[in-house]
Design an enzyme around this catalytic site. Structure first.
Site, mmCIF file in Angstrom:
data_model
loop_
_atom_site.group_PDB
_atom_site.id
_atom_site.type_symbol
_atom_site.label_atom_id
_atom_site.label_comp_id
_atom_site.label_asym_id
_atom_site.label_seq_id
_atom_site.Cartn_x
_atom_site.Cartn_y
_atom_site.Cartn_z
ATOM 1 N N TRP A 64 32.016 74.077 88.669
ATOM 2 C CA TRP A 64 31.711 72.857 87.924
ATOM 3 C C TRP A 64 32.046 73.091 86.450
ATOM 4 O O TRP A 64 31.573 74.047 85.863
ATOM 5 C CB TRP A 64 30.234 72.502 88.093
ATOM 6 C CG TRP A 64 29.824 71.184 87.519
ATOM 7 C CD1 TRP A 64 29.083 70.983 86.403
ATOM 8 C CD2 TRP A 64 30.120 69.884 88.044
ATOM 9 N NE1 TRP A 64 28.890 69.654 86.167
ATOM 10 C CE2 TRP A 64 29.530 68.940 87.182
ATOM 11 C CE3 TRP A 64 30.836 69.428 89.157
ATOM 12 C CZ2 TRP A 64 29.617 67.568 87.382
ATOM 13 C CZ3 TRP A 64 30.920 68.058 89.362
ATOM 14 C CH2 TRP A 64 30.315 67.156 88.485
ATOM 15 N N SER A 98 26.226 75.949 90.012
ATOM 16 C CA SER A 98 25.273 77.012 89.677
ATOM 17 C C SER A 98 24.180 77.153 90.726
ATOM 18 O O SER A 98 23.643 78.250 90.929
ATOM 19 C CB SER A 98 24.644 76.730 88.303
ATOM 20 O OG SER A 98 25.636 76.746 87.292
ATOM 21 N N LEU A 122 27.611 76.344 84.123
ATOM 22 C CA LEU A 122 27.193 75.364 83.121
ATOM 23 C C LEU A 122 26.413 74.264 83.824
ATOM 24 O O LEU A 122 26.959 73.536 84.667
ATOM 25 C CB LEU A 122 28.418 74.770 82.399
ATOM 26 C CG LEU A 122 28.132 73.715 81.342
ATOM 27 C CD1 LEU A 122 27.315 74.296 80.195
ATOM 28 C CD2 LEU A 122 29.443 73.121 80.814
ATOM 29 N N ARG A 130 16.859 66.130 86.654
ATOM 30 C CA ARG A 130 16.717 66.880 85.412
ATOM 31 C C ARG A 130 17.443 68.207 85.533
ATOM 32 O O ARG A 130 17.194 68.989 86.457
ATOM 33 C CB ARG A 130 15.246 67.111 85.090
ATOM 34 C CG ARG A 130 14.450 65.847 84.833
ATOM 35 C CD ARG A 130 14.942 65.130 83.597
ATOM 36 N NE ARG A 130 14.784 65.944 82.386
ATOM 37 C CZ ARG A 130 15.221 65.568 81.200
ATOM 38 N NH1 ARG A 130 15.896 64.425 81.058
ATOM 39 N NH2 ARG A 130 15.025 66.335 80.143
ATOM 40 N N SER A 155 22.869 86.918 83.715
ATOM 41 C CA SER A 155 23.103 85.482 83.760
ATOM 42 C C SER A 155 23.797 84.981 82.505
ATOM 43 O O SER A 155 23.339 85.215 81.389
ATOM 44 C CB SER A 155 21.771 84.731 83.942
ATOM 45 O OG SER A 155 21.985 83.335 83.843
ATOM 46 N N HIS A 169 32.839 68.323 72.524
ATOM 47 C CA HIS A 169 31.868 69.142 73.258
ATOM 48 C C HIS A 169 32.578 70.187 74.122
ATOM 49 O O HIS A 169 32.110 71.322 74.239
ATOM 50 C CB HIS A 169 30.979 68.238 74.113
ATOM 51 C CG HIS A 169 29.773 67.763 73.385
ATOM 52 N ND1 HIS A 169 28.547 67.556 73.982
ATOM 53 C CD2 HIS A 169 29.586 67.450 72.082
ATOM 54 C CE1 HIS A 169 27.658 67.150 73.096
ATOM 55 N NE2 HIS A 169 28.279 67.058 71.930
#
Length: 208
Positions: A64, A98, A122, A130, A155, A169
């Protein structure tokens, strides 16, 4: 006889100009300026300790936002190689997101093939759930795998407070993942050195 007496006088006369010339300070040559600024000397590359035993690392990356996360992998491979773990000693794995990383990490740890596992991903707010929930779940699961298998897991799963599908971004977090790749490589190498010493002390009966 006259010639023999005149030769010292001639020698004296010749010596006088030499003494006068010696009293005049010589001009020092000044290097010409070429217009090219002096390049500063690079600091010497840090010398990292070598491992006693061969190391093998698994790098598990979420696909992702691959274009962002892959910056972490590239920087990690470069830094870990500088710390005497070659790219041939790092196996790369890719998972959808993830959330799928912990299970892969657990199966890889159980093989006992790897001395360390690195996770990169990410986690962003998708608008449905959430993202903090996903990130907390992933981190907790990775810690559980680490403690159960005694294989260190590192991690680089990041959870920004805000992430928009914009060029600004994307550029910001790509640069940030480069930094995280270097940091996680440093943490991985240092921890493996520490565990190598600790296990050697335990085997020798040094620690209580």
């Amino acid at each position: 006889m006259n010639q023999m007496l005149q030769e010292p006088e001639a020698q004296t006369q010749l010596a006088q100009p030499q003494e006068t010339q010696a009293s005049v300070p010589e001009r020092t040559s000044v290097p010409e300026r070429t217009g090219v600024p002096d390049t500063p000397e690079r600091p010497p590359a840090p010398v990292h300790p070598r491992f006693v035993k061969p190391q093998r690392v698994a790098f598990v990356q979420a696909s992702w936002h691959r274009d962002v996360v892959e910056e972490c992998r590239i920087a990690f491979l470069e830094e870990i190689e500088a710390r005497h773990i070659s790219r041939a000693q790092v196996d790369l794995f890719e998972v959808p997101g993830s959330f799928e990383i912990p299970l892969h990490a657990q199966l890889l740890a159980k093989t006992r093939r790897y001395t360390a596992i690195v996770a990169a991903g990410l986690v962003v707010d998708g608008g449905i759930y959430r993202h903090e929930f996903v990130a907390d779940t992933v981190i907790k699961a990775l810690m559980d795998v680490q403690l159960k298998t005694e294989v260190p897991i590192f991690s680089a799963v990041l959870t920004p407070q805000q992430f928009h599908e914009s060029a600004v971004h994307h550029d910001f977090f790509r640069k940030h993942f480069v930094i995280k790749g270097i940091e996680v490589a440093e943490a991985c190498a240092n921890t493996l050195h520490s565990l190598e010493r600790l296990r050697g002390q335990v085997a020798a009966g040094i620690t209580g």
